[in-house]
Write an enzyme that holds these catalytic residues in place. Structure first.
Site, PDB file in Angstrom:
ATOM      1  N   ASP A  85     -16.814 -13.990  12.407  1.00  0.00           N
ATOM      2  CA  ASP A  85     -17.462 -13.352  11.257  1.00  0.00           C
ATOM      3  C   ASP A  85     -16.626 -13.653  10.026  1.00  0.00           C
ATOM      4  OD1 ASP A  85     -15.296 -11.214  11.818  1.00  0.00           O
ATOM      5  OD2 ASP A  85     -16.197 -10.585   9.932  1.00  0.00           O
ATOM      6  N   ASP A 136      -8.575   0.309  14.805  1.00  0.00           N
ATOM      7  CA  ASP A 136      -7.265  -0.320  14.982  1.00  0.00           C
ATOM      8  C   ASP A 136      -6.485  -0.294  13.680  1.00  0.00           C
ATOM      9  OD1 ASP A 136      -9.029  -2.054  13.697  1.00  0.00           O
ATOM     10  OD2 ASP A 136      -7.851  -3.804  14.241  1.00  0.00           O
ATOM     11  N   GLN A 156      -3.895  -6.917  18.427  1.00  0.00           N
ATOM     12  CA  GLN A 156      -3.104  -7.069  17.193  1.00  0.00           C
ATOM     13  C   GLN A 156      -1.756  -7.701  17.560  1.00  0.00           C
ATOM     14  OE1 GLN A 156      -3.928  -6.703  14.052  1.00  0.00           O
ATOM     15  NE2 GLN A 156      -5.910  -5.652  14.214  1.00  0.00           N
ATOM     16  N   CYS A 191     -32.569 -26.217  -0.907  1.00  0.00           N
ATOM     17  CA  CYS A 191     -32.438 -27.673  -0.791  1.00  0.00           C
ATOM     18  C   CYS A 191     -33.789 -28.390  -0.682  1.00  0.00           C
ATOM     19  CB  CYS A 191     -31.569 -28.033   0.409  1.00  0.00           C
ATOM     20  SG  CYS A 191     -29.869 -27.470   0.207  1.00  0.00           S
ATOM     21  N   GLY A 214     -11.215  -0.088  10.347  1.00  0.00           N
ATOM     22  CA  GLY A 214      -9.757  -0.218  10.364  1.00  0.00           C
ATOM     23  C   GLY A 214      -9.253  -1.096   9.228  1.00  0.00           C
ATOM     24  N   CYS A 217     -32.902 -25.638   4.019  1.00  0.00           N
ATOM     25  CA  CYS A 217     -33.107 -24.313   3.417  1.00  0.00           C
ATOM     26  C   CYS A 217     -34.023 -24.421   2.192  1.00  0.00           C
ATOM     27  CB  CYS A 217     -31.778 -23.670   3.050  1.00  0.00           C
ATOM     28  SG  CYS A 217     -31.158 -24.139   1.420  1.00  0.00           S
ATOM     29  N   HIS A 264     -28.619 -20.805   0.992  1.00  0.00           N
ATOM     30  CA  HIS A 264     -28.145 -22.132   1.407  1.00  0.00           C
ATOM     31  C   HIS A 264     -26.874 -22.021   2.265  1.00  0.00           C
ATOM     32  CE1 HIS A 264     -26.661 -26.165   1.599  1.00  0.00           C
ATOM     33  NE2 HIS A 264     -25.496 -25.683   1.176  1.00  0.00           N
ATOM     34  N   CYS A 280     -29.943 -30.501   4.491  1.00  0.00           N
ATOM     35  CA  CYS A 280     -30.190 -29.065   4.726  1.00  0.00           C
ATOM     36  C   CYS A 280     -31.673 -28.751   4.563  1.00  0.00           C
ATOM     37  CB  CYS A 280     -29.361 -28.237   3.740  1.00  0.00           C
ATOM     38  SG  CYS A 280     -29.619 -26.465   3.908  1.00  0.00           S
ATOM     39  N   ASP A 298     -18.114  -2.843  12.208  1.00  0.00           N
ATOM     40  CA  ASP A 298     -16.661  -2.835  12.203  1.00  0.00           C
ATOM     41  C   ASP A 298     -16.238  -1.375  12.111  1.00  0.00           C
ATOM     42  OD1 ASP A 298     -14.054  -3.507  12.212  1.00  0.00           O
ATOM     43  OD2 ASP A 298     -14.090  -4.655  10.352  1.00  0.00           O
ATOM     44  N   SER A 299     -15.126  -1.077  12.763  1.00  0.00           N
ATOM     45  CA  SER A 299     -14.670   0.304  12.839  1.00  0.00           C
ATOM     46  C   SER A 299     -14.201   0.826  11.491  1.00  0.00           C
ATOM     47  CB  SER A 299     -13.516   0.406  13.823  1.00  0.00           C
ATOM     48  OG  SER A 299     -12.432  -0.372  13.353  1.00  0.00           O
ATOM     49  N   GLY A 342      -6.343  -8.971  12.632  1.00  0.00           N
ATOM     50  CA  GLY A 342      -5.121  -9.221  11.858  1.00  0.00           C
ATOM     51  C   GLY A 342      -4.802 -10.691  11.674  1.00  0.00           C
TER      52      GLY A 342
HETATM   53 ZN    ZN Z   1     -29.591 -25.760   1.754  1.00  0.00          ZN
END
Ligand code: ZN
Length: 365
Positions: free
Chosen positions: A264, A145, A187, A307, A94, A304, A333, A302, A91-92, A214
């Site tokens: 993100d 930005d 923006q 879990c 901003g 992971c 998780h 799940c 990320d810049s 934004g």
């Molecule tokens: Zn999990």
């Protein structure tokens, strides 16, 4: 940049594709995990990759202030520095300049502010930001930005759109790293006509991908979705579209259906550190007393480590005792939950079954 769309959802504007970068191919729609300070708190890069995370985001602002870009450049770039072999977006800065920095003054040239770490005076410009991101060697860089707070008066947002357009042109002119894709940022707050202007003018500058910035900054959810829906027709269909800072699985699914490819958000990491878990049956607060003697896994759907190996009772115990291992397992998780969710989204688009997909909301039993 090569971006290939492989499938369209017959019931919405969702699409699934492949985004080629210098460190590998991203399957879209894709979720970018936050590695702000060049780490996902508590996890080794191998664990993050094993959880199915395809790409992480580091922050140009934070790394610029600490440890400094030159140090990372000398270490061979941010991939080597943090030992993450897959794609990285930077990320810049901003957003951080506008949310963290003290006593800032914005001019057309850039932003003068004081470091939130030591109060030292700094001057961030599009050129400085692009040079820094280029030196980091990330696969995707973002233009510098102005991220406007919500709510802001229309006149302010109108002027700010022009500032960001100016900075977009300068960012592109300053960008010379052939191994890095520079994305433009749209923006315009919640004003549809300003978003349209921002989109049309940014597209004229021509970037390999476009982000909507934004958003998810405190505006009502309906406004966010309305703005995205109103803006996307002005962005080219053959370029990846990224909505920054979104969001919960529910919001991601809604945005995917509008035609967004890249997301993100700090939510999975941040919520895990607060003991709040995304599961296939809704949100779980691990500190809840009803888990004290609960021998079941956190989420039986799940796969992971948290879990498959441990019980809710044990995870709750770690949490109550403030053991770092607990926070680590919960982060793992949540990241796996997000990665698996995105896998299902992509499969749903390819199979034409996305319309049947839903997200369990609210508190789990
Ligand atoms: Zn999990």
């Amino acid at each position: 940049m090569r971006f290939q769309i492989d499938a369209h959802d017959p019931h919405s504007l969702a699409r699934a594709g492949r985004l080629y970068t210098a460190h590998g191919v991203l399957r879209t729609p894709v979720f970018i995990a936050s590695a702000t300070h060049a780490t996902i708190k508590g996890l080794a890069p191998e664990e993050v990759a094993h959880a199915g995370i395809q790409i992480v985001a580091v922050n140009g602002y934070h790394l610029w202030l600490r440890p400094g870009i030159e140090l990372i450049q000398k270490a061979g770039g941010v991939h080597k520095f943090m030992r993450w072999k897959r794609p990285i977006l930077s990320d810049s800065g901003g957003f951080q300049v506008f949310s963290l920095a003290r006593s800032r003054t914005i001019t057309r040239k850039g932003v003068r502010f004081q470091s939130h770490i030591d109060g030292s005076p700094r001057f961030m410009t599009p050129d400085v930001s692009i040079e820094a991101q280029s030196a980091l060697g990330t696969d995707i860089a973002m233009i510098f930005d102005e991220c406007v707070a919500y709510p802001s008066p229309r006149e302010y947002v109108e002027e700010s759109v022009e500032v960001t357009l100016d900075w977009a042109r300068r960012s592109k002119a300053a960008h010379s790293n052939p191994h890095q894709h520079l994305f433009g940022i749209i923006q315009g707050g919640t004003f549809e006509d300003l978003r349209r202007r921002s989109a049309e003018e940014t597209v004229k500058i021509e970037f390999p991908g476009y982000a909507l910035g934004g958003l998810s900054v405190g505006e009502p959810r309906d406004d966010m979705l309305r703005v995205i829906q109103a803006t996307l027709p002005y962005l080219p269909e053959d370029r990846p579209r990224y909505v920054m800072g979104v969001g919960t699985p529910t919001d991601i699914l809604a945005c995917v259906r509008l035609g967004i490819d890249v997301f993100d958000c700090v939510l999975p990491n941040k919520n895990a550190r607060h003991g709040s878990l995304f599961t296939s049956h809704g949100m779980v607060k691990i500190k809840n007393a009803r888990f004290k003697e609960d021998e079941r896994p956190l989420d039986r759907h799940c796969d992971c480590e948290a879990c498959t190996k441990y019980t809710r009772a044990y995870l709750r115990h770690l949490w109550m005792a403030e053991e770092p291992f607990g926070s680590r397992l919960l982060t793992l998780h949540n990241l796996r939950h997000y990665a698996a969710f995105m896998e299902r989204v992509r499969e749903g688009i390819a199979a034409g079954t996305l319309s049947r997909m839903h997200v369990a909301e609210g508190r789990a039993d």
